[in-house]
Design a protein around this motif. Structure first.
Motif, PDB file in Angstrom:
ATOM      1  N   LEU A  58       0.823  -1.202   0.000  1.00 52.65           N
ATOM      2  CA  LEU A  58       0.000   0.000   0.000  1.00 52.65           C
ATOM      3  C   LEU A  58       0.860   1.255   0.000  1.00 52.65           C
ATOM      4  O   LEU A  58       0.605   2.183  -0.774  1.00 52.65           O
ATOM      5  N   THR A  59       1.881   1.309   0.847  1.00 49.77           N
ATOM      6  CA  THR A  59       2.720   2.507   0.892  1.00 49.77           C
ATOM      7  C   THR A  59       3.519   2.681  -0.397  1.00 49.77           C
ATOM      8  O   THR A  59       3.756   3.803  -0.830  1.00 49.77           O
ATOM      9  N   ALA A  60       3.915   1.577  -1.024  1.00 50.09           N
ATOM     10  CA  ALA A  60       4.621   1.693  -2.303  1.00 50.09           C
ATOM     11  C   ALA A  60       3.692   2.233  -3.379  1.00 50.09           C
ATOM     12  O   ALA A  60       4.088   3.055  -4.209  1.00 50.09           O
ATOM     13  N   ARG A  61       2.455   1.797  -3.376  1.00 47.96           N
ATOM     14  CA  ARG A  61       1.492   2.265  -4.379  1.00 47.96           C
ATOM     15  C   ARG A  61       1.132   3.732  -4.177  1.00 47.96           C
ATOM     16  O   ARG A  61       0.961   4.484  -5.129  1.00 47.96           O
ATOM     17  N   LEU A  62       1.020   4.171  -2.913  1.00 49.66           N
ATOM     18  CA  LEU A  62       0.636   5.550  -2.617  1.00 49.66           C
ATOM     19  C   LEU A  62       1.819   6.518  -2.621  1.00 49.66           C
ATOM     20  O   LEU A  62       1.619   7.720  -2.524  1.00 49.66           O
ATOM     21  N   GLY A  63       3.042   6.008  -2.689  1.00 53.23           N
ATOM     22  CA  GLY A  63       4.216   6.877  -2.680  1.00 53.23           C
ATOM     23  C   GLY A  63       4.484   7.492  -1.323  1.00 53.23           C
ATOM     24  O   GLY A  63       4.946   8.628  -1.223  1.00 53.23           O
ATOM     25  N   VAL A  64       4.215   6.757  -0.269  1.00 51.16           N
ATOM     26  CA  VAL A  64       4.369   7.256   1.098  1.00 51.16           C
ATOM     27  C   VAL A  64       5.824   7.110   1.530  1.00 51.16           C
ATOM     28  O   VAL A  64       6.459   6.092   1.275  1.00 51.16           O
ATOM     29  N   ASN A  65       6.350   8.140   2.197  1.00 51.80           N
ATOM     30  CA  ASN A  65       7.716   8.135   2.725  1.00 51.80           C
ATOM     31  C   ASN A  65       8.728   7.740   1.662  1.00 51.80           C
ATOM     32  O   ASN A  65       9.530   6.831   1.855  1.00 51.80           O
ATOM     33  N   ARG A  66       8.728   8.428   0.560  1.00 49.97           N
ATOM     34  CA  ARG A  66       9.618   8.137  -0.557  1.00 49.97           C
ATOM     35  C   ARG A  66      10.549   9.314  -0.812  1.00 49.97           C
ATOM     36  O   ARG A  66      10.248  10.451  -0.482  1.00 49.97           O
ATOM     37  N   CYS A  67      11.668   8.994  -1.427  1.00 48.09           N
ATOM     38  CA  CYS A  67      12.608  10.006  -1.876  1.00 48.09           C
ATOM     39  C   CYS A  67      12.653   9.921  -3.397  1.00 48.09           C
ATOM     40  O   CYS A  67      12.956   8.867  -3.949  1.00 48.09           O
ATOM     41  N   TYR A  68      12.311  11.006  -4.051  1.00 53.31           N
ATOM     42  CA  TYR A  68      12.317  11.046  -5.504  1.00 53.31           C
ATOM     43  C   TYR A  68      13.550  11.810  -5.970  1.00 53.31           C
ATOM     44  O   TYR A  68      13.738  12.969  -5.628  1.00 53.31           O
ATOM     45  N   LEU A  69      14.365  11.146  -6.743  1.00 54.84           N
ATOM     46  CA  LEU A  69      15.595  11.710  -7.260  1.00 54.84           C
ATOM     47  C   LEU A  69      15.328  12.152  -8.691  1.00 54.84           C
ATOM     48  O   LEU A  69      15.051  11.334  -9.559  1.00 54.84           O
ATOM     49  N   CYS A  70      15.401  13.447  -8.934  1.00 51.91           N
ATOM     50  CA  CYS A  70      15.117  14.008 -10.255  1.00 51.91           C
ATOM     51  C   CYS A  70      16.383  14.644 -10.816  1.00 51.91           C
ATOM     52  O   CYS A  70      17.362  14.849 -10.104  1.00 51.91           O
ATOM     53  N   ALA A 119      16.461  24.988   6.587  1.00 44.99           N
ATOM     54  CA  ALA A 119      17.008  23.799   7.247  1.00 44.99           C
ATOM     55  C   ALA A 119      17.371  22.754   6.193  1.00 44.99           C
ATOM     56  O   ALA A 119      16.762  22.697   5.125  1.00 44.99           O
ATOM     57  N   PRO A 120      18.355  21.915   6.481  1.00 40.16           N
ATOM     58  CA  PRO A 120      18.738  20.901   5.494  1.00 40.16           C
ATOM     59  C   PRO A 120      17.627  19.873   5.272  1.00 40.16           C
ATOM     60  O   PRO A 120      16.865  19.567   6.181  1.00 40.16           O
ATOM     61  N   LEU A 121      17.563  19.376   4.067  1.00 37.56           N
ATOM     62  CA  LEU A 121      16.639  18.295   3.737  1.00 37.56           C
ATOM     63  C   LEU A 121      17.284  17.000   4.211  1.00 37.56           C
ATOM     64  O   LEU A 121      18.464  16.772   3.953  1.00 37.56           O
ATOM     65  N   TRP A 122      16.539  16.163   4.925  1.00 33.63           N
ATOM     66  CA  TRP A 122      17.105  14.917   5.420  1.00 33.63           C
ATOM     67  C   TRP A 122      16.128  13.782   5.170  1.00 33.63           C
ATOM     68  O   TRP A 122      14.927  13.976   5.076  1.00 33.63           O
ATOM     69  N   PHE A 123      16.671  12.588   5.056  1.00 34.52           N
ATOM     70  CA  PHE A 123      15.869  11.377   4.943  1.00 34.52           C
ATOM     71  C   PHE A 123      16.733  10.187   5.331  1.00 34.52           C
ATOM     72  O   PHE A 123      17.949  10.288   5.413  1.00 34.52           O
ATOM     73  N   VAL A 124      16.083   9.057   5.580  1.00 36.67           N
ATOM     74  CA  VAL A 124      16.772   7.826   5.948  1.00 36.67           C
ATOM     75  C   VAL A 124      16.551   6.819   4.831  1.00 36.67           C
ATOM     76  O   VAL A 124      15.419   6.543   4.452  1.00 36.67           O
ATOM     77  N   ALA A 125      17.646   6.283   4.302  1.00 37.12           N
ATOM     78  CA  ALA A 125      17.595   5.242   3.272  1.00 37.12           C
ATOM     79  C   ALA A 125      17.934   3.910   3.917  1.00 37.12           C
ATOM     80  O   ALA A 125      19.028   3.737   4.441  1.00 37.12           O
ATOM     81  N   PRO A 126      16.995   2.956   3.923  1.00 38.85           N
ATOM     82  CA  PRO A 126      17.267   1.676   4.585  1.00 38.85           C
ATOM     83  C   PRO A 126      18.258   0.825   3.805  1.00 38.85           C
ATOM     84  O   PRO A 126      18.384   0.940   2.591  1.00 38.85           O
ATOM     85  N   GLY A 127      18.974  -0.016   4.535  1.00 36.65           N
ATOM     86  CA  GLY A 127      19.914  -0.954   3.922  1.00 36.65           C
ATOM     87  C   GLY A 127      21.347  -0.504   4.075  1.00 36.65           C
ATOM     88  O   GLY A 127      21.650   0.691   4.075  1.00 36.65           O
ATOM     89  N   ALA A 128      22.244  -1.479   4.216  1.00 37.01           N
ATOM     90  CA  ALA A 128      23.662  -1.165   4.380  1.00 37.01           C
ATOM     91  C   ALA A 128      24.266  -0.640   3.085  1.00 37.01           C
ATOM     92  O   ALA A 128      25.113   0.250   3.105  1.00 37.01           O
ATOM     93  N   LYS A 129      23.851  -1.178   1.953  1.00 36.52           N
ATOM     94  CA  LYS A 129      24.332  -0.727   0.651  1.00 36.52           C
ATOM     95  C   LYS A 129      23.144  -0.245  -0.157  1.00 36.52           C
ATOM     96  O   LYS A 129      22.619  -0.951  -1.012  1.00 36.52           O
ATOM     97  N   SER A 130      22.695   0.962   0.130  1.00 34.48           N
ATOM     98  CA  SER A 130      21.501   1.514  -0.494  1.00 34.48           C
ATOM     99  C   SER A 130      21.819   2.033  -1.900  1.00 34.48           C
ATOM    100  O   SER A 130      22.734   2.835  -2.094  1.00 34.48           O
ATOM    101  N   ALA A 131      21.056   1.575  -2.869  1.00 30.88           N
ATOM    102  CA  ALA A 131      21.226   2.043  -4.247  1.00 30.88           C
ATOM    103  C   ALA A 131      20.822   3.511  -4.368  1.00 30.88           C
ATOM    104  O   ALA A 131      21.357   4.237  -5.211  1.00 30.88           O
TER     105      ALA A 131
END
Length: 147
Positions: A58-70, A119-131
């Motif tokens: 559901l969260t993947a479909r709704l785009g919840v808590n995502r980081c969009y790289l443009c 203020a700086p933009l911050w986010f958390v990317a899960p995983g030890a080797k995050s793509a």
């Protein structure tokens, strides 16, 4: 959800799975306890894991808590799927990356600093080797914002 709450929920799901295995072992030892032990415990375990995987879809479909790289910058959404914050590559003055590694969870906390007083933009990317982290740094170098 914060990383601490996510880690706690992951540990609790692990304990639930261990309790389920213990119930199945006691059911093998005492087969008359199938109705008392195995059926309710299996129902709870299936419900918890179904909710977990359903929430992920559901969260993947709704785009919840995502980081969009443009190509023009980075945008981060909140838990309702709306843009929480964004920054253009032309405003970026630097990126600070903090790696969080533990026995149960690993992730990267990324802070993108701006030339303005915001203020700086911050986010958390899960995983030890995050793509996402590698792609963010490559796009920042390509745009000339990072060295």
């Amino acid at each position: 959800m914060t990383p601490a709450i996510g880690t706690t929920m992951q540990v609790l799901r692990g304990f639930l799975l261990l309790a389920w295995i213990a119930m199945l072992v006691t059911t093998v030892v005492n087969p008359s306890a199938v109705d008392d032990n195995a059926v309710p415990t299996t129902a709870v375990v299936v419900a918890v894991y179904a909710l977990k995987f359903g929430w992920r879809r559901l969260t993947a479909r709704l785009g919840v808590n995502r980081c969009y790289l443009c190509t023009d910058g980075v945008a981060v959404t909140n838990r309702f799927g709306r843009v929480r914050d964004s920054v253009a590559w032309s405003e970026v003055t630097g990126v600070q990356q903090t790696v969080i590694v533990g026995h149960v969870v690993a992730g990267h906390r990324i802070e993108i600093f701006r030339s303005s007083s915001a203020a700086p933009l911050w986010f958390v990317a899960p995983g030890a080797k995050s793509a996402l982290v590698q792609a963010l740094l490559q796009e920042g170098r390509r745009s000339g914002a990072l060295q």
